[in-house]
Write a protein that holds these residues in place. Structure first.
Motif, mmCIF file in Angstrom:
data_model
loop_
_atom_site.group_PDB
_atom_site.id
_atom_site.type_symbol
_atom_site.label_atom_id
_atom_site.label_comp_id
_atom_site.label_asym_id
_atom_site.label_seq_id
_atom_site.Cartn_x
_atom_site.Cartn_y
_atom_site.Cartn_z
ATOM 1 N N MET A 1 0.851 -1.181 0.000
ATOM 2 C CA MET A 1 0.000 0.000 0.000
ATOM 3 C C MET A 1 0.893 1.239 0.000
ATOM 4 N N ILE A 2 0.698 2.113 -0.966
ATOM 5 C CA ILE A 2 1.516 3.317 -1.110
ATOM 6 C C ILE A 2 0.632 4.543 -0.922
ATOM 7 N N LEU A 3 1.046 5.447 -0.057
ATOM 8 C CA LEU A 3 0.358 6.724 0.125
ATOM 9 C C LEU A 3 1.215 7.822 -0.482
ATOM 10 N N HIS A 4 0.711 8.467 -1.499
ATOM 11 C CA HIS A 4 1.359 9.639 -2.084
ATOM 12 C C HIS A 4 0.950 10.827 -1.221
ATOM 13 N N ASP A 5 1.929 11.518 -0.672
ATOM 14 C CA ASP A 5 1.720 12.300 0.539
ATOM 15 C C ASP A 5 2.482 13.623 0.469
ATOM 16 N N PHE A 6 2.087 14.528 1.339
ATOM 17 C CA PHE A 6 2.857 15.720 1.671
ATOM 18 C C PHE A 6 2.601 15.988 3.144
ATOM 19 N N ALA A 11 -5.391 17.036 3.936
ATOM 20 C CA ALA A 11 -6.096 15.902 3.338
ATOM 21 C C ALA A 11 -5.273 14.628 3.485
ATOM 22 N N SER A 12 -3.961 14.723 3.259
ATOM 23 C CA SER A 12 -3.087 13.565 3.460
ATOM 24 C C SER A 12 -3.035 13.170 4.939
ATOM 25 N N LEU A 51 -3.074 16.237 -7.203
ATOM 26 C CA LEU A 51 -3.222 16.600 -5.799
ATOM 27 C C LEU A 51 -2.794 15.423 -4.932
ATOM 28 N N VAL A 52 -2.479 15.713 -3.684
ATOM 29 C CA VAL A 52 -2.294 14.659 -2.690
ATOM 30 C C VAL A 52 -3.465 14.744 -1.709
ATOM 31 N N PRO A 53 -3.816 13.598 -1.125
ATOM 32 C CA PRO A 53 -3.177 12.301 -1.236
ATOM 33 C C PRO A 53 -3.688 11.503 -2.430
ATOM 34 N N ALA A 54 -2.965 10.418 -2.708
ATOM 35 C CA ALA A 54 -3.461 9.348 -3.561
ATOM 36 C C ALA A 54 -2.998 8.046 -2.926
ATOM 37 N N LEU A 55 -3.816 7.026 -3.059
ATOM 38 C CA LEU A 55 -3.501 5.721 -2.490
ATOM 39 C C LEU A 55 -3.399 4.698 -3.611
#
Length: 204
Positions: A1-6, A11-12, A51-55
């Motif tokens: 599982m990958i979380l694209h984050d900031f 929101a992240s 935008l972030v996040p994305a999973l």
């Protein structure tokens, strides 16, 4: 599982909280939003909104924090973030969406950058804009929050996952929290839990 984050993305931050509450392991990939890394072609293949996040999980690529939380609830139902009871669900979503729709979208980085760069607003004006919409939303929540230990009831849920990051940012922008004692108390109580504390951004 990958979380694209900031780290500073509220929101992240919501999604990190929920992943922690559910005890799910994940890999973080961070993007420098002010540098525009989220608009690189490779990332747009993951999340066309840029935008972030994305999973990313099991072949799925999903954006929008509340959609991600809803998905995680469906495939990892304990502890539940969105109540099953129709009335409780509606109340929880009313409060979560007060933050996710009425406060956050008009205060996120791309809006603040537009105000600063395209509309030529100085920092005091931009910060005043931010505080105005937080105060409007918190005034609503102050009336909506239940008389329970957490915004989600006896245990934290999606409302708390939205509230704690918004409170973090309210403090960053020096919002006067005096008129919002219930909002502040519930955010602080949830924020002290280990799953929330582990999701928090670094001190800025």
């Amino acid at each position: 599982m990958i979380l694209h984050d900031f780290p500073l993305s509220s929101a992240s931050y919501r999604v990190r909280i929920v992943l922690n509450l559910k005890g799910l392991a994940y890999e973080k990939r961070n993007y420098a939003l002010r540098a525009g890394e989220q608009r690189a072609p490779a990332y747009l293949d993951v999340n066309p909104a840029g935008l972030v996040p994305a999973l990313e999980t099991d072949g799925l690529r999903l954006g929008q924090s509340l959609a991600i939380i809803d998905y995680l609830d469906a495939v990892h139902p304990e502890p539940r973030m969105i109540p099953a009871d129709p009335v409780a669900r509606a109340r929880a979503m009313e409060m979560a969406l007060t933050i996710a729709c009425d406060i956050h979208p008009i205060n996120n980085l791309r809006i603040l950058q537009y105000l600063e760069h395209d509309m030529a607003q100085d920092k005091p004006a931009v910060d005043g804009w931010y505080r105005h919409w937080v105060e409007q939303g918190f005034a609503t929540l102050e009336r909506l929050l239940p008389d329970t230990p957490f915004a989600g009831g006896d245990a934290p849920n999606i409302v708390d996952a939205c509230l704690v990051p918004q409170m973090y940012n309210a403090r960053r922008f020096k919002v006067d929290l005096t008129p919002f004692p219930r909002v502040t108390d519930m955010a602080d109580r949830a924020g002290a839990l280990a799953a929330f504390a582990a999701a928090a951004p670094p001190k800025v």
